[in-house]
Design an enzyme around this catalytic site. Structure first.
Site, PDB file in Angstrom:
ATOM      1  N   LEU A  15       0.819  -1.211   0.000  1.00 18.65           N
ATOM      2  CA  LEU A  15       0.000   0.000   0.000  1.00 18.65           C
ATOM      3  C   LEU A  15       0.856   1.266   0.000  1.00 18.65           C
ATOM      4  O   LEU A  15       0.328   2.380  -0.015  1.00 18.65           O
ATOM      5  CB  LEU A  15      -0.911   0.016   1.236  1.00 18.65           C
ATOM      6  CG  LEU A  15      -1.959  -1.090   1.331  1.00 18.65           C
ATOM      7  CD1 LEU A  15      -2.676  -1.014   2.679  1.00 18.65           C
ATOM      8  CD2 LEU A  15      -2.965  -0.994   0.196  1.00 18.65           C
ATOM      9  N   LYS A  66      15.570  -6.131   4.464  1.00 19.02           N
ATOM     10  CA  LYS A  66      15.950  -5.073   5.408  1.00 19.02           C
ATOM     11  C   LYS A  66      17.379  -5.229   5.934  1.00 19.02           C
ATOM     12  O   LYS A  66      18.066  -4.231   6.181  1.00 19.02           O
ATOM     13  CB  LYS A  66      14.954  -5.021   6.569  1.00 19.02           C
ATOM     14  CG  LYS A  66      13.561  -4.575   6.143  1.00 19.02           C
ATOM     15  CD  LYS A  66      12.612  -4.474   7.324  1.00 19.02           C
ATOM     16  CE  LYS A  66      11.218  -4.066   6.887  1.00 19.02           C
ATOM     17  NZ  LYS A  66      10.308  -3.884   8.038  1.00 19.02           N
ATOM     18  N   ASP A 103      10.387   1.719  11.460  1.00 20.77           N
ATOM     19  CA  ASP A 103       9.345   0.787  11.916  1.00 20.77           C
ATOM     20  C   ASP A 103       8.978   1.009  13.380  1.00 20.77           C
ATOM     21  O   ASP A 103       7.806   1.044  13.753  1.00 20.77           O
ATOM     22  CB  ASP A 103       9.805  -0.662  11.728  1.00 20.77           C
ATOM     23  CG  ASP A 103       9.750  -1.110  10.281  1.00 20.77           C
ATOM     24  OD1 ASP A 103       8.909  -0.587   9.529  1.00 20.77           O
ATOM     25  OD2 ASP A 103      10.550  -1.988   9.911  1.00 20.77           O
ATOM     26  N   ALA A 131      11.249  -7.772  12.095  1.00 20.87           N
ATOM     27  CA  ALA A 131      10.198  -6.882  12.576  1.00 20.87           C
ATOM     28  C   ALA A 131      10.356  -6.602  14.064  1.00 20.87           C
ATOM     29  O   ALA A 131      10.160  -5.475  14.526  1.00 20.87           O
ATOM     30  CB  ALA A 131       8.825  -7.492  12.303  1.00 20.87           C
ATOM     31  N   GLY A 239      -1.638  -3.660  12.424  1.00 24.96           N
ATOM     32  CA  GLY A 239      -0.463  -2.932  11.979  1.00 24.96           C
ATOM     33  C   GLY A 239      -0.683  -1.905  10.885  1.00 24.96           C
ATOM     34  O   GLY A 239       0.298  -1.334  10.388  1.00 24.96           O
ATOM     35  N   GLN A 246       5.115   4.675   9.995  1.00 30.82           N
ATOM     36  CA  GLN A 246       6.513   4.503   9.562  1.00 30.82           C
ATOM     37  C   GLN A 246       6.736   5.176   8.216  1.00 30.82           C
ATOM     38  O   GLN A 246       7.819   5.702   7.945  1.00 30.82           O
ATOM     39  CB  GLN A 246       6.914   3.018   9.534  1.00 30.82           C
ATOM     40  CG  GLN A 246       6.206   2.129   8.528  1.00 30.82           C
ATOM     41  CD  GLN A 246       6.758   2.236   7.113  1.00 30.82           C
ATOM     42  OE1 GLN A 246       7.914   2.581   6.923  1.00 30.82           O
ATOM     43  NE2 GLN A 246       5.926   1.938   6.130  1.00 30.82           N
TER      44      GLN A 246
END
Length: 275
Positions: A15, A66, A103, A131, A239, A246
């Protein structure tokens, strides 16, 4: 026109383009924002190709890249240093890349936006992947009273606690979590996306809990939050707000402009629920 992107695999579901276009319109910026599917062995090359465009300003990085992004960048950001993972890259004037992890501040800001008190909270963090790594430092900075990690592989949780927690994070086995008496429980695993639970949501575990937070989001209540609601937890959050917050932090890093997030979150919620 300023160019931005998000790298991931998979990436079709992202998104981020919608979020950043809404931010840009709000802040008077003209941008393009693309989704880029990269292979694990081709991530670094794809990033360098993107930034070879003189209009490319920055990018977001999602799973599973990441940690690779951390290796590509100059990292002064404390959250990224602690986590050893980067979700935001920005090109500097000299062509080098700076890395950040937004994050954790995204999670903290979303919790605070919903009126959750973090000062003095007893936080149980489920999971020990990237995460989880990204949110530990910001949670500690937010003033939580105690932070404990649980994971199916306890040794992995112990490694994360040692590398990211500055001696302030404890570890507990899944079957013993009720002994910690958490007031806030955060699920950093993707268990909800496959309809599962990361651990047993027993009445003993939830007895002191006032908030659960599932880092993933779905069109309906996630299985993790559904179990919490059945157990009497008054506040259950997913979330989606973390995703927006973020992104707002990343947008501010790139442009120097801080977008408002409430209307963006409302629009996204309608988009994913079809309401």
């Amino acid at each position: 026109m300023k160019k931005f992107a998000v790298f991931g695999n998979p990436i079709a579901q992202s998104l981020s383009p919608s979020i950043h276009q809404m931010f840009a319109e709000q802040c008077g910026e003209l941008i393009t924002y693309s989704k880029i599917l990269a292979s694990e062995e081709g991530f670094a090359e794809a990033v360098h190709t993107f930034f070879s465009d003189p209009d490319a300003m920055g990018c977001n990085v999602t799973m599973p890249f990441k940690q690779q992004a951390y290796a590509l960048a100059k990292v002064d950001d404390q959250a990224a240093q602690d986590a050893k993972v980067v979700n935001t890259l920005m090109r500097n004037h000299d062509g080098t890349l700076s890395g950040f992890n937004t994050d954790g501040i995204g999670l903290v800001n979303d919790l605070l936006n919903h009126g959750v008190t973090l000062t003095g909270a007893r936080v149980l963090l489920i999971g020990a992947g990237g995460a989880a790594r990204g949110v530990i430092s910001p949670l500690l900075q937010a003033g939580v009273g105690a932070l404990c990690i649980t994971n199916r592989t306890v040794a992995k949780a112990e490694r994360v606690a040692e590398e990211t927690g500055s001696g302030q994070v404890s570890v507990i086995a899944p079957e013993s979590c009720a002994e910690f008496k958490p007031t806030v429980i955060i699920n950093s695993t993707a268990a909800s996306l496959s309809g599962g639970l990361p651990l047993a949501m027993t009445s003993e575990l939830l007895a002191s809990c006032h908030t659960t937070y599932d880092m993933v989001y779905t069109a309906t209540t996630t299985p993790f939050n559904e179990a919490a609601e059945k157990g009497g937890v008054p506040t259950t959050l997913d979330g989606l707000g973390m995703l927006v917050e973020q992104a707002a932090a990343a947008f501010a890093i790139w442009t120097g402009k801080q977008p408002a997030t409430k209307a963006v979150l409302t629009a996204l919620r309608k988009q994913i629920t079809g309401a």
